[in-house]
Design a protein around this motif. Structure first.
Motif, PDB file in Angstrom:
ATOM      1  N   LEU A 299       0.828  -1.201   0.000  1.00 51.91           N
ATOM      2  CA  LEU A 299       0.000   0.000   0.000  1.00 51.91           C
ATOM      3  C   LEU A 299       0.863   1.251   0.000  1.00 51.91           C
ATOM      4  CD1 LEU A 299      -2.836   1.295   0.209  1.00 51.91           C
ATOM      5  CD2 LEU A 299      -2.610   1.128   2.709  1.00 51.91           C
ATOM      6  N   ARG A 300       2.011   1.185   0.676  1.00 53.52           N
ATOM      7  CA  ARG A 300       2.874   2.363   0.782  1.00 53.52           C
ATOM      8  C   ARG A 300       3.421   2.785  -0.589  1.00 53.52           C
ATOM      9  NH1 ARG A 300       7.095   2.905   5.699  1.00 53.52           N
ATOM     10  NH2 ARG A 300       7.937   0.971   4.837  1.00 53.52           N
ATOM     11  N   GLN A 301       3.496   1.856  -1.514  1.00 51.03           N
ATOM     12  CA  GLN A 301       3.924   2.206  -2.866  1.00 51.03           C
ATOM     13  C   GLN A 301       2.929   3.137  -3.552  1.00 51.03           C
ATOM     14  OE1 GLN A 301       4.939  -1.268  -5.230  1.00 51.03           O
ATOM     15  NE2 GLN A 301       5.601  -2.387  -3.393  1.00 51.03           N
ATOM     16  N   TYR A 302       1.661   3.065  -3.131  1.00 53.46           N
ATOM     17  CA  TYR A 302       0.608   3.861  -3.766  1.00 53.46           C
ATOM     18  C   TYR A 302       0.273   5.123  -2.978  1.00 53.46           C
ATOM     19  CZ  TYR A 302      -0.110  -0.385  -6.493  1.00 53.46           C
ATOM     20  OH  TYR A 302       0.073  -1.475  -7.321  1.00 53.46           O
ATOM     21  N   THR A 303       0.279   5.060  -1.645  1.00 54.26           N
ATOM     22  CA  THR A 303      -0.174   6.212  -0.845  1.00 54.26           C
ATOM     23  C   THR A 303       0.863   6.673   0.171  1.00 54.26           C
ATOM     24  OG1 THR A 303      -1.228   4.819   0.860  1.00 54.26           O
ATOM     25  CG2 THR A 303      -2.558   5.412  -1.073  1.00 54.26           C
ATOM     26  N   GLY A 304       2.085   6.142   0.095  1.00 51.10           N
ATOM     27  CA  GLY A 304       3.102   6.480   1.085  1.00 51.10           C
ATOM     28  C   GLY A 304       3.527   7.930   1.088  1.00 51.10           C
ATOM     29  N   SER A 305       3.266   8.651   0.009  1.00 48.09           N
ATOM     30  CA  SER A 305       3.638  10.069  -0.044  1.00 48.09           C
ATOM     31  C   SER A 305       2.615  10.965   0.647  1.00 48.09           C
ATOM     32  CB  SER A 305       3.798  10.510  -1.503  1.00 48.09           C
ATOM     33  OG  SER A 305       2.588  10.335  -2.218  1.00 48.09           O
ATOM     34  N   TYR A 306       1.494  10.385   1.080  1.00 49.45           N
ATOM     35  CA  TYR A 306       0.459  11.143   1.777  1.00 49.45           C
ATOM     36  C   TYR A 306       0.500  10.818   3.269  1.00 49.45           C
ATOM     37  CZ  TYR A 306      -1.269  11.458  -3.008  1.00 49.45           C
ATOM     38  OH  TYR A 306      -1.374  11.683  -4.357  1.00 49.45           O
ATOM     39  N   ALA A 307      -0.146  11.625   4.078  1.00 53.39           N
ATOM     40  CA  ALA A 307      -0.208  11.367   5.520  1.00 53.39           C
ATOM     41  C   ALA A 307      -1.103  10.172   5.822  1.00 53.39           C
ATOM     42  CB  ALA A 307      -0.709  12.606   6.253  1.00 53.39           C
ATOM     43  N   LEU A 308      -2.185  10.042   5.053  1.00 53.95           N
ATOM     44  CA  LEU A 308      -3.179   8.998   5.286  1.00 53.95           C
ATOM     45  C   LEU A 308      -2.885   7.746   4.475  1.00 53.95           C
ATOM     46  CD1 LEU A 308      -6.309  11.307   5.072  1.00 53.95           C
ATOM     47  CD2 LEU A 308      -5.592  10.095   7.136  1.00 53.95           C
ATOM     48  N   LEU A 309      -3.246   6.587   5.033  1.00 54.45           N
ATOM     49  CA  LEU A 309      -3.134   5.338   4.272  1.00 54.45           C
ATOM     50  C   LEU A 309      -4.112   5.323   3.111  1.00 54.45           C
ATOM     51  CD1 LEU A 309      -1.689   4.479   6.966  1.00 54.45           C
ATOM     52  CD2 LEU A 309      -2.624   2.191   6.574  1.00 54.45           C
ATOM     53  N   PHE A 310      -5.302   5.909   3.357  1.00 54.53           N
ATOM     54  CA  PHE A 310      -6.360   5.877   2.348  1.00 54.53           C
ATOM     55  C   PHE A 310      -6.856   7.305   2.089  1.00 54.53           C
ATOM     56  CE2 PHE A 310      -6.341   1.793   4.499  1.00 54.53           C
ATOM     57  CZ  PHE A 310      -6.272   0.911   3.420  1.00 54.53           C
ATOM     58  N   PRO A 311      -6.035   8.136   1.431  1.00 53.20           N
ATOM     59  CA  PRO A 311      -6.432   9.526   1.171  1.00 53.20           C
ATOM     60  C   PRO A 311      -7.572   9.598   0.165  1.00 53.20           C
ATOM     61  CG  PRO A 311      -4.412   8.996  -0.020  1.00 53.20           C
ATOM     62  CD  PRO A 311      -4.717   7.813   0.858  1.00 53.20           C
ATOM     63  N   GLY A 312      -8.442  10.597   0.345  1.00 47.76           N
ATOM     64  CA  GLY A 312      -9.537  10.796  -0.597  1.00 47.76           C
ATOM     65  C   GLY A 312      -9.017  11.167  -1.969  1.00 47.76           C
ATOM     66  N   ARG A 313      -9.799  10.898  -2.978  1.00 46.78           N
ATOM     67  CA  ARG A 313      -9.359  11.168  -4.353  1.00 46.78           C
ATOM     68  C   ARG A 313      -9.356  12.649  -4.676  1.00 46.78           C
ATOM     69  NH1 ARG A 313     -12.096   6.311  -8.018  1.00 46.78           N
ATOM     70  NH2 ARG A 313     -10.884   4.608  -7.087  1.00 46.78           N
ATOM     71  N   SER A 314     -10.339  13.390  -4.178  1.00 49.40           N
ATOM     72  CA  SER A 314     -10.414  14.824  -4.485  1.00 49.40           C
ATOM     73  C   SER A 314      -9.664  15.669  -3.466  1.00 49.40           C
ATOM     74  CB  SER A 314     -11.877  15.273  -4.555  1.00 49.40           C
ATOM     75  OG  SER A 314     -12.551  15.007  -3.340  1.00 49.40           O
ATOM     76  N   ASP A 315      -9.582  15.194  -2.221  1.00 53.00           N
ATOM     77  CA  ASP A 315      -8.882  15.916  -1.163  1.00 53.00           C
ATOM     78  C   ASP A 315      -8.018  14.913  -0.409  1.00 53.00           C
ATOM     79  OD1 ASP A 315      -7.966  17.371   0.970  1.00 53.00           O
ATOM     80  OD2 ASP A 315      -9.909  18.219   1.524  1.00 53.00           O
ATOM     81  N   HIS A 316      -6.707  14.963  -0.639  1.00 51.19           N
ATOM     82  CA  HIS A 316      -5.799  13.983  -0.046  1.00 51.19           C
ATOM     83  C   HIS A 316      -5.617  14.163   1.449  1.00 51.19           C
ATOM     84  CE1 HIS A 316      -5.104  12.662  -4.033  1.00 51.19           C
ATOM     85  NE2 HIS A 316      -4.267  13.628  -4.397  1.00 51.19           N
ATOM     86  N   THR A 317      -6.110  15.269   2.006  1.00 53.67           N
ATOM     87  CA  THR A 317      -5.983  15.491   3.448  1.00 53.67           C
ATOM     88  C   THR A 317      -7.125  14.835   4.219  1.00 53.67           C
ATOM     89  OG1 THR A 317      -7.241  17.577   3.435  1.00 53.67           O
ATOM     90  CG2 THR A 317      -4.855  17.694   3.013  1.00 53.67           C
ATOM     91  N   LYS A 318      -8.110  14.325   3.504  1.00 59.57           N
ATOM     92  CA  LYS A 318      -9.250  13.648   4.132  1.00 59.57           C
ATOM     93  C   LYS A 318      -9.268  12.193   3.702  1.00 59.57           C
ATOM     94  CE  LYS A 318     -12.119  17.810   4.372  1.00 59.57           C
ATOM     95  NZ  LYS A 318     -13.409  18.439   3.993  1.00 59.57           N
TER      96      LYS A 318
END
Length: 410
Positions: A299-318
């Motif tokens: 999973l970290r290969q896909y979302t590791g650059s964000y704070a969340l494991l499962f960031p929203g598509r339109s708002d990565h902070t949610k």
């Protein structure tokens, strides 16, 4: 377009939008004393030319364009001309109408709900407060926020809540119903409402728990695990379902998880107190099995650059939508048979049936025992749970492969 190119009046929407400014401000007649004003800087607005009670002519601004459309400007002008014909001062009646509109806005549901929210804020921890206002923002305000709360009928609330039922978010629906009922109670006890339109609706709505905890039988579990492994749509959702099956945590805890909470060296996930929805309690420690670490690394290969494991598509902070895992299970054909929360029930059943200590299972599920025992039993059983959850991960893999690992207590 140039003002000299105007061919008809009232002015069309195309003309209003396309009129170009001149070196000097100018007005163009729309109809019946209503004028469209264009300034040299391109700003456009509406003005009404009217005769005051003393017989003198004057101008009254009706608002800027395009905020006030041609249709709305003509409606306002018609009302004010009627006032003038009856000997009333259009300036005074315009201010009166504005006051009425403002009063109506203050009687709408969203300001009342936000007042209720502010009055209760000191009773909630930060995580609970965030979830409550988030639920209102997401589900209620877009539908009822600008409606006068006294005009919303019980039938409308029933249809709205049943719409949430149909989405499968029964626990969320139950909470939203409770929040909105409390909002109306505030209006009632402060003399702003006589009846609460949500009173008694719970009798005709699903309770949420039975469906929310839906889970497959032991015989169906291997097929479900294989279906998750083969989920073809969103990679992060596939991994999320895999992690739900391995961790047996609440779906919201995983969906809102942040990478900073994971210690891969210690093989531990620390879920903070504020995300557990409790004002008082302990952070929840979740041991990481080898399979969980493998899934997290993928999973970290896909979302590791964000704070969340499962960031929203339109708002990565949610985080992703609270229905993301449920919708995936529906696409897989498990509607009404399996939910994200149901993985907790499966883990509890399997681990208890295989003879693991009940205290260890309950600690893994972050269940607090009732009464005094629940207050004073601070044991985390982390070592035992690490062994238990590694066995469970191995067991699930064996089910996928078609074999079963039997656990033997030492």
């Amino acid at each position: 377009m140039k003002r000299s190119e105007i061919k008809r009046r009232p002015l069309s929407d195309t003309t209003l939008a396309g009129l170009e400014p001149d070196a000097k401000e100018y007005r163009e007649l729309d109809a019946n004393g209503l004028y469209f004003r264009v300034k040299p800087d391109g700003q456009k607005s509406w003005q009404l030319r009217y005769k005051k009670p003393d017989g003198k002519w004057s101008w009254l601004g009706l608002g800027g364009y395009p905020e006030v459309s041609g249709l709305l400007a003509r409606q306002k002008a018609s009302e004010l001309r009627s006032d003038a014909a009856e000997g009333k001062n259009p300036i005074v009646t315009k201010q009166a109408r504005k006051a009425i509109d403002q009063a109506a806005a203050n009687n709408t549901f969203e300001p009342l709900a936000r007042e209720w929210y502010a009055s209760r804020l000191t009773n909630w921890d930060a995580g609970t407060a965030k979830r409550i206002i988030g639920a209102l923002d997401r589900h209620v305000f877009p539908v009822f926020g600008k409606r006068v709360y006294a005009d919303i009928t019980p039938l409308e609330w029933m249809e709205f809540l049943r719409g949430m039922e149909q989405q499968g978010i029964l626990e969320q629906m139950s909470r939203v119903r409770s929040y909105c009922k409390d909002v109306y109670d505030l209006a009632r006890v402060t003399g702003r409402a006589v009846h609460n339109p949500l009173e008694g609706l719970h009798k005709y709505l699903q309770s949420g728990k039975a469906e929310n905890y839906a889970h497959v039988s032991p015989d169906e579990l291997p097929a479900l695990l294989r279906a998750i492994q083969a989920y073809p749509h969103a990679t992060d959702v596939r991994i999320g379902l895999r992690l739900l099956s391995l961790f047996a945590v609440r779906p919201s805890e995983l969906r809102e998880a942040e990478w900073s909470e994971f210690d891969f060296d210690k093989k531990l996930w620390t879920i903070p107190v504020h995300r557990k929805g409790r004002k008082k309690g302990l952070e929840h420690l979740v041991p990481l099995s080898a399979q969980a670490i493998e899934a997290l690394e993928e999973l970290r290969q896909y979302t590791g650059s964000y704070a969340l494991l499962f960031p929203g598509r339109s708002d990565h902070t949610k985080p992703r939508s609270d229905t993301v895992f449920l919708m995936a299970l529906r696409r897989m054909g498990y509607e009404g048979r399996q939910t994200g929360h149901g993985f907790r029930h499966i883990a509890s059943t399997v681990l208890n049936e295989k003879g693991f200590d009940e205290n260890h299972v309950e600690a893994q599920l972050s269940h607090k025992k009732p009464g005094v025992a629940g207050v004073y039993n601070k044991a985390l059983y982390l070592s035992q749970r690490t062994t238990m959850m590694q066995w469970y991960a191995d067991h699930l893999d064996e089910l996928i492969a078609g074999n079963v690992v039997e656990f033997k207590q030492a």
